[in-house]
Design a protein around this motif. Sequence first.
Motif, PDB file in Angstrom:
ATOM      1  N   ASN A  10       9.719  17.182   7.814  1.00 23.19           N
ATOM      2  CA  ASN A  10       9.566  16.785   6.411  1.00 23.19           C
ATOM      3  C   ASN A  10      10.607  15.727   6.061  1.00 23.19           C
ATOM      4  N   GLU A  11      10.462  15.122   4.914  1.00 23.45           N
ATOM      5  CA  GLU A  11      11.316  14.001   4.497  1.00 23.45           C
ATOM      6  C   GLU A  11      12.792  14.381   4.435  1.00 23.45           C
ATOM      7  N   LYS A  12      13.083  15.533   3.875  1.00 25.63           N
ATOM      8  CA  LYS A  12      14.484  15.944   3.730  1.00 25.63           C
ATOM      9  C   LYS A  12      15.160  16.058   5.090  1.00 25.63           C
ATOM     10  N   PHE A  13      14.466  16.643   6.043  1.00 23.60           N
ATOM     11  CA  PHE A  13      15.012  16.808   7.392  1.00 23.60           C
ATOM     12  C   PHE A  13      15.208  15.442   8.053  1.00 23.60           C
ATOM     13  N   LYS A  14      14.235  14.556   7.916  1.00 23.72           N
ATOM     14  CA  LYS A  14      14.363  13.219   8.499  1.00 23.72           C
ATOM     15  C   LYS A  14      15.536  12.467   7.887  1.00 23.72           C
ATOM     16  N   GLU A  15      15.714  12.592   6.582  1.00 22.14           N
ATOM     17  CA  GLU A  15      16.826  11.919   5.908  1.00 22.14           C
ATOM     18  C   GLU A  15      18.163  12.445   6.414  1.00 22.14           C
ATOM     19  N   GLU A  49      16.751  18.884  20.148  1.00 24.07           N
ATOM     20  CA  GLU A  49      17.968  19.620  20.490  1.00 24.07           C
ATOM     21  C   GLU A  49      18.243  20.716  19.469  1.00 24.07           C
ATOM     22  N   MET A  50      18.121  20.370  18.199  1.00 17.30           N
ATOM     23  CA  MET A  50      18.376  21.336  17.139  1.00 17.30           C
ATOM     24  C   MET A  50      17.373  22.481  17.188  1.00 17.30           C
ATOM     25  N   ALA A  51      16.124  22.164  17.442  1.00 12.78           N
ATOM     26  CA  ALA A  51      15.096  23.203  17.516  1.00 12.78           C
ATOM     27  C   ALA A  51      15.373  24.144  18.684  1.00 12.78           C
ATOM     28  N   LYS A  52      15.789  23.584  19.802  1.00 13.66           N
ATOM     29  CA  LYS A  52      16.101  24.417  20.967  1.00 13.66           C
ATOM     30  C   LYS A  52      17.274  25.343  20.693  1.00 13.66           C
ATOM     31  N   GLN A  53      18.219  24.868  19.919  1.00  8.96           N
ATOM     32  CA  GLN A  53      19.394  25.676  19.590  1.00  8.96           C
ATOM     33  C   GLN A  53      19.132  26.629  18.427  1.00  8.96           C
ATOM     34  N   LEU A  55      18.753  25.754  15.269  1.00 10.78           N
ATOM     35  CA  LEU A  55      19.513  25.350  14.090  1.00 10.78           C
ATOM     36  C   LEU A  55      18.649  24.985  12.902  1.00 10.78           C
ATOM     37  N   VAL A  56      17.357  24.877  13.083  1.00 11.48           N
ATOM     38  CA  VAL A  56      16.490  24.353  12.045  1.00 11.48           C
ATOM     39  C   VAL A  56      15.815  25.463  11.247  1.00 11.48           C
ATOM     40  N   GLU A  57      15.866  26.668  11.700  1.00  7.37           N
ATOM     41  CA  GLU A  57      15.145  27.786  11.106  1.00  7.37           C
ATOM     42  C   GLU A  57      15.274  27.849   9.584  1.00  7.37           C
ATOM     43  N   GLY A  58      14.246  27.457   8.886  1.00 12.60           N
ATOM     44  CA  GLY A  58      14.165  27.626   7.444  1.00 12.60           C
ATOM     45  C   GLY A  58      15.068  26.749   6.595  1.00 12.60           C
ATOM     46  N   GLN A  59      15.856  25.887   7.175  1.00 15.32           N
ATOM     47  CA  GLN A  59      16.771  25.066   6.381  1.00 15.32           C
ATOM     48  C   GLN A  59      16.060  23.979   5.603  1.00 15.32           C
ATOM     49  N   TYR A  60      14.966  23.476   6.121  1.00 14.88           N
ATOM     50  CA  TYR A  60      14.328  22.300   5.528  1.00 14.88           C
ATOM     51  C   TYR A  60      12.885  22.571   5.130  1.00 14.88           C
ATOM     52  N   LYS A  61      12.643  23.692   4.523  1.00 17.08           N
ATOM     53  CA  LYS A  61      11.276  23.998   4.073  1.00 17.08           C
ATOM     54  C   LYS A  61      10.960  23.181   2.861  1.00 17.08           C
ATOM     55  N   LYS A  62       9.686  22.851   2.705  1.00 16.92           N
ATOM     56  CA  LYS A  62       9.224  22.028   1.588  1.00 16.92           C
ATOM     57  C   LYS A  62       9.333  22.738   0.270  1.00 16.92           C
TER      58      LYS A  62
END
Length: 62
Positions: A10-15, A49-53, A55-62
């Motif tokens: 999503n946009e927030k994560f890309k930013e 890399e972040m997904a493998k670790q 680190l992304v779980e639920g931080q950048y939901k729309k």
Amino acid sequence: MSRRRSRVMNEKFKEELAKDLGFYETVESKGWKGIRAEDAGNMVKRAVEMAKQGLVEGQYKK
């Protein structure tokens, strides 16, 4: 047969990735089409890399 595009990031994560990688100013001034292919590749690598670790779980939901 048409190809469907899904939005994986999503946009927030890309930013946030662009800020971390140091090319967010380009995104602000020229949009996503203004970034270099190398920057886009580095952004994808970092997201993977972040997904493998986990680190992304639920931080950048729309």
